[in-house]
Design a protein around this motif. Structure first.
Motif: not given
Length: 226
Positions: A8-12, A183-186, A188-193
């Motif tokens: 799941t990926i953000d765009v901007d 909220s997606t980070f929370e 999802a199984g793994e969250a990357v900034a």
């Protein structure tokens, strides 16, 4: 990459080049990813749907910070949130002497169905105050202030998409750069900034890339962008 997770990926700020344009190198990477890809953005639905179309992937979209969810695989289109309430907030904001900050045509909000976006150059404090009076909230994506229902989020949108696909949200790798990605980070199984992320996203991420923008996206998924 046979064990690649769904994304799941953000765009901007995540698929872009730092100048607001999609980094062309991300397009084949998204098309060739061997697991489902979900585009999650604050933009209105036509933008991510068009991105999916021109990339050549199924239209799996969380738009308007979770207000709109589309899953082409199951012919699903859901709307959450209260655009009329958001309009009441921005109408009151304009009546108080402020501006939404867009051109008269206002392409930013023209196709928006569950929230209203205000340019970040406009005063935030009165907007937040008026939104609170109407039971709404303002989210700063780093590109606009979004007036939205507090019970709507990208994370809840991802849960809907995952359910439609028969997947556990915890199976996803989430990549983003802003507080609306928390909220997606929370879920999802793994969250990357990516390295250019704001403080909220940095604090919520499991890991942070050394590279920024699209280069950070490639680092997050372990691919060479060359």
């Amino acid at each position: 990459m046979t064990d690649a997770p769904p994304l799941t990926i953000d765009v901007d700020g995540t698929l872009t080049d730092g100048q607001g344009a999609i980094d062309h190198r991300t397009l084949p990477a998204l098309r060739e990813w061997p697991a489902p890809v979900v585009i999650a953005t604050g933009k209105s639905m036509p933008y991510p749907i068009a991105l999916c179309h021109f990339v050549g992937i199924e239209g799996r979209v969380v738009a308007e910070n979770g207000g709109v969810v589309a899953v082409a695989d199951t012919d699903t289109l859901q709307f959450q949130g209260d655009r009329e309430a958001a309009l009441a907030v921005t109408d009151a904001y304009v009546e108080a002497g402020y501006s939404l900050g867009w051109s008269e045509v206002d392409f930013v909000n023209r196709w928006r169905e569950t929230e209203i976006a205000v340019a970040r150059e406009q005063p935030l404090e009165p907007l937040e105050s008026i939104a609170a009076d109407h039971g709404l909230e303002v989210v700063d994506t780093g590109y606009a202030y979004h007036v939205k229902s507090p019970d709507v989020s990208k994370g809840k949108g991802l849960e809907v998409v995952a359910g439609e696909l028969g997947l556990d949200p915890a199976a996803f790798l989430a990549i983003g750069d802003s507080e609306n990605d928390v909220s997606t980070f929370e879920v999802a199984g793994e969250a990357v900034a990516v390295a250019n992320a704001d403080d909220a996203a940095l604090a919520a991420a499991d890991r942070v890339t050394e590279a920024a923008y699209a280069d950070g996206f490639f680092e997050a998924i372990g691919l060479d962008p060359a």
